[in-house]
Scaffold this motif. Structure first.
Motif, PDB file in Angstrom:
ATOM      1  N   ARG A  49     -28.608  19.636  76.519  1.00  0.00           N
ATOM      2  CA  ARG A  49     -27.462  19.811  77.953  1.00  0.00           C
ATOM      3  C   ARG A  49     -26.488  20.615  77.555  1.00  0.00           C
ATOM      4  O   ARG A  49     -26.298  21.443  78.370  1.00  0.00           O
ATOM      5  N   CYS A  50     -25.532  20.294  76.520  1.00  0.00           N
ATOM      6  CA  CYS A  50     -24.343  20.940  76.258  1.00  0.00           C
ATOM      7  C   CYS A  50     -24.494  22.301  75.230  1.00  0.00           C
ATOM      8  O   CYS A  50     -23.452  22.976  74.945  1.00  0.00           O
ATOM      9  N   GLY A  51     -25.483  22.019  74.204  1.00  0.00           N
ATOM     10  CA  GLY A  51     -25.684  23.094  73.396  1.00  0.00           C
ATOM     11  C   GLY A  51     -25.027  22.776  72.036  1.00  0.00           C
ATOM     12  O   GLY A  51     -25.247  23.546  71.022  1.00  0.00           O
ATOM     13  N   SER A  52     -24.318  21.645  71.908  1.00  0.00           N
ATOM     14  CA  SER A  52     -24.034  21.222  70.715  1.00  0.00           C
ATOM     15  C   SER A  52     -24.880  20.570  69.460  1.00  0.00           C
ATOM     16  O   SER A  52     -26.061  20.302  70.065  1.00  0.00           O
ATOM     17  N   GLN A  53     -24.586  20.878  68.370  1.00  0.00           N
ATOM     18  CA  GLN A  53     -25.620  20.358  67.366  1.00  0.00           C
ATOM     19  C   GLN A  53     -25.481  18.820  67.148  1.00  0.00           C
ATOM     20  O   GLN A  53     -24.486  18.204  67.260  1.00  0.00           O
ATOM     21  N   GLY A  54     -26.859  18.215  67.258  1.00  0.00           N
ATOM     22  CA  GLY A  54     -26.875  16.874  67.352  1.00  0.00           C
ATOM     23  C   GLY A  54     -26.903  16.245  65.828  1.00  0.00           C
ATOM     24  O   GLY A  54     -27.240  17.093  64.822  1.00  0.00           O
ATOM     25  N   THR A  55     -26.867  14.772  65.838  1.00  0.00           N
ATOM     26  CA  THR A  55     -27.136  14.313  64.518  1.00  0.00           C
ATOM     27  C   THR A  55     -28.334  13.357  64.593  1.00  0.00           C
ATOM     28  O   THR A  55     -28.591  12.882  65.440  1.00  0.00           O
ATOM     29  N   PRO A  56     -28.815  13.153  63.205  1.00  0.00           N
ATOM     30  CA  PRO A  56     -29.924  12.506  63.204  1.00  0.00           C
ATOM     31  C   PRO A  56     -29.812  10.805  63.648  1.00  0.00           C
ATOM     32  O   PRO A  56     -28.746  10.448  63.119  1.00  0.00           O
ATOM     33  N   ARG A  57     -30.744  10.629  64.341  1.00  0.00           N
ATOM     34  CA  ARG A  57     -30.701   9.078  64.798  1.00  0.00           C
ATOM     35  C   ARG A  57     -31.993   8.356  64.538  1.00  0.00           C
ATOM     36  O   ARG A  57     -32.465   7.569  65.254  1.00  0.00           O
ATOM     37  N   GLY A  58     -32.643   8.562  63.461  1.00  0.00           N
ATOM     38  CA  GLY A  58     -34.035   7.941  63.002  1.00  0.00           C
ATOM     39  C   GLY A  58     -34.940   8.699  63.546  1.00  0.00           C
ATOM     40  O   GLY A  58     -35.065   9.902  64.079  1.00  0.00           O
ATOM     41  N   THR A  59     -36.370   8.070  63.186  1.00  0.00           N
ATOM     42  CA  THR A  59     -37.588   8.802  63.727  1.00  0.00           C
ATOM     43  C   THR A  59     -38.497   7.872  64.607  1.00  0.00           C
ATOM     44  O   THR A  59     -38.219   6.670  64.640  1.00  0.00           O
ATOM     45  N   ALA A  60     -39.637   8.530  64.883  1.00  0.00           N
ATOM     46  CA  ALA A  60     -40.627   7.941  65.474  1.00  0.00           C
ATOM     47  C   ALA A  60     -41.828   8.575  65.266  1.00  0.00           C
ATOM     48  O   ALA A  60     -41.918   9.748  64.596  1.00  0.00           O
ATOM     49  N   ILE A  61     -43.268   7.685  65.409  1.00  0.00           N
ATOM     50  CA  ILE A  61     -44.336   8.172  64.903  1.00  0.00           C
ATOM     51  C   ILE A  61     -45.324   8.454  66.199  1.00  0.00           C
ATOM     52  O   ILE A  61     -45.113   7.769  67.109  1.00  0.00           O
TER      53      ILE A  61
END
Length: 401
Positions: A49-61
């Motif tokens: 959306r805004c182009g900022s770098q995101g931070t990891p929030r877990g994983t899914a399989i």
């Protein structure tokens, strides 16, 4: 192989995961299944959306059926990382569309394998589903969607078409619904000698109106570009072509012309069999024993086969079969003549002879002569236009079986 060298084992390349944007991180082999643990190569950690770098929030399989390795169904366990944008609070997952369509249960490599298995190996959907360890409906829906994407939705499939073939095919062997489809293929690559024929479309139904409607749906420039239409003896296809493609040349291909003569020979053999013996052919009857040999081209007969045919023709009771067989062989010889000009002359002579006074007893030849005379222009057009046989259409129809 004494001096052969080998690279280090690379499970990613071996399983062609690199084509899906994945990298193998582990494997597990069960008795009836292989499981490959994978991760997405591209981090995809910038906010959509805004182009900022995101931070990891877990994983899914994400689990996908993959092309089988050996006889084992193979499943991909893809670790997909979640990200959250600190600026706009948007949450997203790594993009896995290179591996499969959103919400799909089968990888793109597995879809490719399934299509090849159906078309080239003639596997059933049930066998494909078993090999992928998915339900029948899952495999069927995915294959239909992929086939539509590759064949029907291809925007270039109608480009530069100058020769087409049309034929009908029995698609449904039930009492419900129309069991026929009309098959249209592109003969242009075959005619130009640059590749095989291509499937253009399959339309439900078999009639003049079905083919006419399909042609009418094409734009005028496409219709003006079509020079040749190869077809069988069905007059509906010819009439539709004349109405929608008035400048195109209609060609009745050798497969169907020879089949007309072969059918006439078969009807004559059965009729004479009944007249002489009073019953249908039995395994010890000379005419019945020679039924397949009679339909073999004379230049392909072995001495034993030729002798068998001569034994059949030695009796005067079989003279009508012999006469019909001779016309059949003349037709085959015309098509097999390397010199097309000479072959055309041979065919023209054959049509002329059958169009004259044929003895009334030879009812099969009389009917054949009428058909050939009616379609003479279409039959002779083949000799002036190499590469316009409808054989590839027949081949595609047979593959559909």
């Amino acid at each position: 192989m004494l001096n052969a060298t080998f690279d280090d084992c690379d499970l990613t390349k071996f399983c062609r995961l690199d084509e899906l944007g994945l990298e193998a991180t582990g494997q597990r082999l069960d008795l009836g299944q292989a499981v490959l643990a994978c991760r997405v190569v591209e981090p995809d950690d910038w906010c959509h959306r805004c182009g900022s770098q995101g931070t990891p929030r877990g994983t899914a399989i994400r689990r996908l059926a993959h092309e089988p390795l050996g006889w084992r169904p193979t499943t991909l366990h893809i670790t997909v990382r979640r990200y959250r944008c600190a600026d706009c609070a948007h949450v997203w997952r790594q993009d896995t569309t290179a591996a499969a369509e959103p919400k799909a249960k089968i990888s793109r490599r597995a879809l490719r394998w399934a299509l090849e298995a159906l078309v080239l190996q003639h596997l059933t959907i049930a066998r494909v589903a078993e090999s992928l360890a998915v339900r029948w409906n899952t495999a069927n829906d995915a294959v239909l969607a992929e086939g539509k994407r590759v064949l029907i939705d291809d925007p270039t499939r109608f480009a530069n078409v100058t020769a087409i073939g049309v034929d009908e095919h029995v698609w449904r062997h039930t009492r419900r619904g129309d069991k026929y489809v009309t098959v249209i293929i592109d003969l242009t690559p075959l005619r130009a000698g640059v590749g095989p024929a291509r499937l253009l479309d399959m339309v439900e139904g078999r009639s003049k109106q079905v083919f006419k409607t399909w042609l009418a749906e094409r734009d005028q420039s496409w219709r003006d570009n079509v020079e040749v239409v190869a077809m069988d003896g069905f007059t509906g296809f010819k009439t539709a072509t004349e109405e929608e493609l008035p400048e195109a040349t209609t060609v009745m291909d050798p497969f169907h012309v020879v089949r007309l003569a072969g059918d006439a020979l078969e009807r004559c053999r059965r009729r004479v069999q009944q007249q002489v013996h009073g019953h249908r052919g039995r395994k010890d009857d000379p005419l019945y024993k020679a039924r397949r040999t009679l339909l073999t081209g004379a230049d392909l007969l072995t001495e034993k086969q030729y002798s068998r045919i001569q034994d059949v023709f030695d009796t005067d009771d079989h003279v009508e079969v012999e006469t019909t067989w001779a016309f059949y062989q003349h037709m085959v010889a015309a098509y097999r003549e390397p010199d097309r000009t000479k072959g055309k002359t041979m065919m023209q002579t054959l049509i002329t002879k059958l169009g004259r006074a044929v003895p009334t007893k030879l009812t099969e030849l009389i009917v054949l002569g009428r058909t050939l005379k009616k379609r003479a222009a279409d039959i002779l057009a083949y000799f002036d236009r190499p590469g316009t046989s409808n054989g590839p259409t027949e081949a595609i129809c047979e593959c559909g079986d």
